[in-house]
Every structure is written in structure tokens, then in C-alpha cells.
Design an enzyme around this catalytic site. Sequence first.
Site, mmCIF file in Angstrom:
data_model
loop_
_atom_site.group_PDB
_atom_site.id
_atom_site.type_symbol
_atom_site.label_atom_id
_atom_site.label_comp_id
_atom_site.label_asym_id
_atom_site.label_seq_id
_atom_site.Cartn_x
_atom_site.Cartn_y
_atom_site.Cartn_z
ATOM 1 C CB ALA A 1 5.121 1.507 7.398
ATOM 2 N N GLY B 1 -0.583 0.962 2.953
ATOM 3 C CA GLY B 1 -1.801 2.116 2.529
ATOM 4 C C GLY B 1 -2.024 1.281 1.831
ATOM 5 C CD GLU B 2 -0.896 1.539 -2.218
ATOM 6 O OE1 GLU B 2 0.641 1.630 -2.003
ATOM 7 O OE2 GLU B 2 -1.483 1.815 -3.076
HETATM 8 MO MO1 MOS Z 1 0.219 4.754 -3.224
HETATM 9 S S1 MOS Z 1 -0.552 4.718 -5.435
HETATM 10 O O1 MOS Z 1 1.990 4.446 -4.015
HETATM 11 O O2 MOS Z 1 0.689 6.553 -3.453
#
Ligand code: MOS
Length: 745
Positions: free
Chosen positions: A515, A710-711
Site C-alpha cells: 500500500a 497485511g501482517e
Molecule cells: Mo508476506 S509473508 O510478506 O506475503
Amino acid sequence: MQLSKGLIGTPQNRVDGRAKVTGQAQYAAEFDTPDLAFGVVISSSIAKGRIASIEAEAALAVPGVLDVITHKNRPRTAWLDRSFRDEVAPPGSPFRPLYDEEIKYSGQPVALVVAEDFETAVYAASLVDIAYEVETHMTDLDIARREAYVPPKKRGGVKPPPSPTGDAEGAFAQAPVKVHGEYRIAVEHHNPMEMQASTVVYGQDGTLTIHDKTQGAQNSQGYVANVFGLSKDKVRVISPFVGGAFGLCLRPQYQLFLAVLAALELRRSVRVVLTRDQMFTVGYRPMAIQTISLGANPDGKLQSIVHDAVQTTSMFEDYQEAIVNWSNLLYHCDNVKLTYQLAQVDTYTPCDMRAPGAATGVTALETAMDELAYAVGIDPIELRLRNYTETDETEGKSYTSKELRACYQLGAERFGWSKRNPEPRSMREGRELVGWGMATGVWEAMLAKTAARAMLTLDGRLEVSCATADIGTGTYTILTQIAAETMGLRMEDVTAKIGDSSLPRSPVEGGSWTAASAGTAVQKACQSVREQLFKFARQMDSSPLANASIEQVAFAEGEIRLLNDSTARVTFAAAMQAGGVERVEAEEKSSPSFLDAARYSGYTHSAIFAEVKVDEELGVVRVTRIVNAVAAGTILNPKTARSQVMGGVVFGIGMALAEESMLDHNLGRFMNHNFGEYHVPVNADIYDIDVIFVSEHEDKLNPMGIKGLGEIGIVGTAAAIGNAIYHATGKRVREFPITLDKLLE
Ligand code: MOS
């Protein structure tokens, strides 16, 4: 520059949502092409040894079978084959399928059967007779750890733990309050809905068009060009839709190699798709054993942190992740010692899986912190606040922004934490014990050099493009929002094109950096288009904007307008006509050197609160409530952002309670390679997940202040659940997943 108001920061539906739910979105194994052949992979049934013989006559005799490709008859690959810069391969000698007769792990691909149709290939594969010379394998980390080693510093590795500070062991020995424990995190396999798949379209001019399931179209392209000694302009990789990836598709996997190998050999198009059980023969989150010692004063102030981790890797590559580094990052402490080692086992090499390292290390640390809260007898949030750090002590840098205090506060309020009685087993509803636990989450806010193009045409449409991917994260949508807002257009007027190696240069989509990276590049490209357009508008005959500077105008509804007199306006089309052009185009790059990013540390933080209900007789755990308060700078789209965090939380519930790939050390094989036996949380396991975005002003990492999501949702979640289980039951389980057998013991 003035941005027209409105889109960034508002909840927007996914622009690709309709295509996905109506089945119009095509995935790698769904692209059809005339004359397509089908490859089926045969996997090694032993974990170590060599192939003595492969008898393929019976298979080859089946009508419709085109070839059985093995190490004996495979076509040549490039003469010099190392992992290349962008392969996302760990240091070591990179695995190449069908390289020779040697077997390095159970499930290793040993042959590809290619036939006119899939069913024939499956049948013929069952007729291939393979004899092995078996050697003794070893897959047990408890044994392998005796020969653990510090990974040598090499390209492809990760940042080693920071050097020790003070005297951590001495301070621990002296500390009035101590906790010490060993924490285990099981192997987990990525289980996206879409299997690994590659459809290689063989062009008669020798070009390959590859529909690959990947997090980086240009990475797959580079891999194929490198391994097969082809020129990059002969290889195009297209991957518009990805059915979940989680890190598995960062590194090109073996189906891509085999499909290309067969296409080149047979000079025709070939598709290879892994089966669900073969999804357990590619990368995985490594098993890790960690020990943590925390020493503190009676007021909870940390005096010592000692955190060791040993983690599995393969015999041929040093896969690494930053497991222990977080322990010196989250809390202030003068005496810290962090160590990290690898131990080799006879499996395939692990690979990145959602929040690699942090999901493992922070789970252990945040469990230990909960233990410390009980040992000193203070509230777990209060313990974290007493050890709060305003600076990144591992690097001696300030944070670009850190609203973790607000995460604790707002999360606690939403959850109702103040009503918690800290006494374990103090809450009950019928036959269920109720527990409340919390933990901290942290992940890096990164930016990776990325290029993007923007092209405005006379019809008022804008196309933005970049070779990045959307693995279900919402990349299409946020790029569309950024472009529309920057350009002053509606989202419907904008098309985002990604997932194609022919588009402007992008790294793999990973690390939660997309992003910020692709978003910034798209914004810059659109700003360049604005500038060109503005120049044309000013130069028009009797232009109402002739004396204006770009700071004095707004781009809105397809027009350039004077800010203080909106009747002074020029339409985009009029400006282009005045300039004598039918399109305005620009390509720009985002780069990590933006502003002061190098002088600061950029991290996303969160506070996770969990409620569990544990059936006392059966040991069944339900996670009935999660509140995750996240500080991640600018939230581009609260709707897709919430989905990202929710997905991460569900992943964390899996890590806490269910996900575990079990090795049978006698066979050296992951045995539960299906959804019947490898359990992921399903809808019925998920109750209330409440995501709060804490307001955080971020102005140093990138122009829009994006940190990525995302994480972060998985980090800390398993610990919060484990801590809640302790609160419910009085039982501290340090081995994840916390399955019911561990609670009934
Ligand atoms: Mo993530 S584990 O960098 O797709």
C-alpha cells in the site's frame, strides 16, 4: 498540492469484488489455450536417499500420454544456476526440481507426467514405478537443535538480532522477580483457497506467456528467465488474481519450474496445478523452540530480557526470520541478550508466512509478559506501560510515529478490560470457564522501491498500472482510490492494472509494504499527470488559470478549478485539446529514501484483547470476542483495512488453537496434509472480531503516511488467546497450538 477531498480514508467496496463473486476473475489454472497439455507431479515417498530407477514404460504406453519427465531425461536448464537477486530464495544452494537422483525431502517432485488431459496424466502417474535407495533422515528439531548454528551473514538472510546490551544473565540472576519458560510454535502450512498453479502458453515464436499464481509477476518472470537461460523479453508472467498467498507465493514454487520445463521440451502449452496434499510439499512456517527469561523489579520494571530461538531450515538453504529482535524493540530494558539459530532437518526449506518471525517471536514474548504480570501481581496493560519505550532502542532511533498507548487505552475501553478480575478461574458461564487476555502486536512499516504509470485519456478515463499484486488484500481498490482522489476523478473513471510483468517495475507484494510503496508511486505518477495537464490549461488562449500556480487550483470532477473562484475552470479534455494531445502519461517511482525514513524507525503497533470460553470437561476453546486496536498511520480504506486485520486475527486464532503440520519422524513426512486433518478456523469458529483504527499522525515514512496492514493482525493474537486461556483455566500452555489435549492433561 491540494488534493480533492473525499476518497482516501473512506470505506469503499472492492473494485474487483463483482468480478470475483461472479466468477469472472480468472485465476492461474483457469486460463484456457488451444492444445493445452496437463502435467501431474509425482512426489517422493521417501525423505532422504536417491532414486535407483524410474520405470515409465507403462505410463508412456497409455494413449494420450506425451511425456514422463524425470531427472534422467529432463531438458537442460541454464548452465549457471544460482538464485538471482530477486528470487526471494534464502542463502544456500537453491532447490531445482528434477536436478538429479538425490532425494532431499519427502514430497520432493521426482517426475512430471504430461498428457493430453488431466485425468490421463493422473492415471499414468499411478503407473510410474520408482525404486529408491533409502538413507536415514532426520526431521526432529529436538534432535537437530544439538547442531544448531548461527546463520552466516549472506544476501537473502535477515537482520541478525541486535548485539547484547548490559549483562542480561547477571541481571536475571539478581532480579527479584523472574519468569522463565520454553515456548514452542508448531509448523504451519499456508493453505490459501487457490492451489499453486501455472499455465504456460507456448508461443510459436518461442515466447512464453505464463499465468502464474504469484505475489510478484516480475519475480516469476526473472526466475524463469534465469533458470532456463531465456531472455526476459521472451517471458511474460500474468497474474491478475491470486486466491490467497500469505507469503507462499513470494518465492517461485516448483509447479512453475515444471510447467515451463515441459512447455519448452514439448513445444506446447502446459498447465501444472498442485493438489491440496502437495501444498504441504512447498514452504511452511518453520517450527521454533524459544526460551525466554524475564527478570523484573517488584514494580514490574524489566531488568533483564534473554530470548533464544532455534528454528528449522532445510539441509540446503538457510531460511531465516527475525524471531527474537522484537523483544528488545517493544520494551525498555538495559540488559538484553537475544540469540537466534537454525537447525537443519530433512524437509523442504521453510518460507515466509504472514508476519514471518514476529508471529512466532511476539507470541512467546507476549506470553512471557503475561506470566510476569502474574508474577509481580500487576495488570498486564499496566506492566506494558511501565516498560513502554518511546524510542527504538535496538537502533537508537526515534519512531516515525507510535500510538501504542492509545491502542492499549482504546482497545481496553472497547473490550471492557476494567471489569476484569485478574484471578484465574474467576469467571464462569454454565459449564464454560471464561477468560480475558491481552497482548501487544508489532510489525515493520516498510517501503520498497516501486514504479507506477498513470495515463489520462481524452475520454476522461485514467489508467494506473504497476506490476505489483493483489493477493486478496485490496490493492486494486486502494490504488484506484489514490488515483481518483489525486486526479479529481470518480473511482469509476479509474482503472488499476496490476499483476503483469510487462507493467512498471515492482517488487513482490509482501511485508505489508505494498500500500505504501505502490500507493506512493501511483500518487506521484498522477501528480506528474496533473502538472502536465495544468501546464496545458495555463497555456490555453485566454486561460482563466493563466496566472495561477498549481497550489492555487483543485483537480475535481474532471476539471481544474481555481480554489478561490470555482467559476475559473478548465476541463481536462479542454486542456488536453489545447496541448494537442490525446493522452497525458507519466511514470514515477516511490523510493525508501523519501523524507527522513532512514533516520527513524517505522513500525505498526496494536493491542489485542481476547475473550475465550473453555468447556471445562471437554477442553474445547471458543474465542468469543477479539478487540484489535491498531495504529497504522493513515488508513486508506477502513473497509478493506478492517478485512485485512480481521483476516490476520483469524490466522492468529488458527495459530493459537488449531494449525499444526505434524511430522511423522519415522517417515519424515507431514502427515495431516488435508483439510480433514490440518485444521484452520472456519466460519463456525469465528465470533466477534472488532477492529479499531487508532488515530495516528504519520508524516515521515511516505507522503500519505501509510504503514500497511497485511501482517499486523496476526501478531500478538495467539498470545492474547493463550493468555485468556490461562485466565480462564489457570493453566499456562506454552506450546502452540493450544489443543484440547493440552488443557485436559
Ligand atoms: Mo508476506 S509473508 O510478506 O506475503
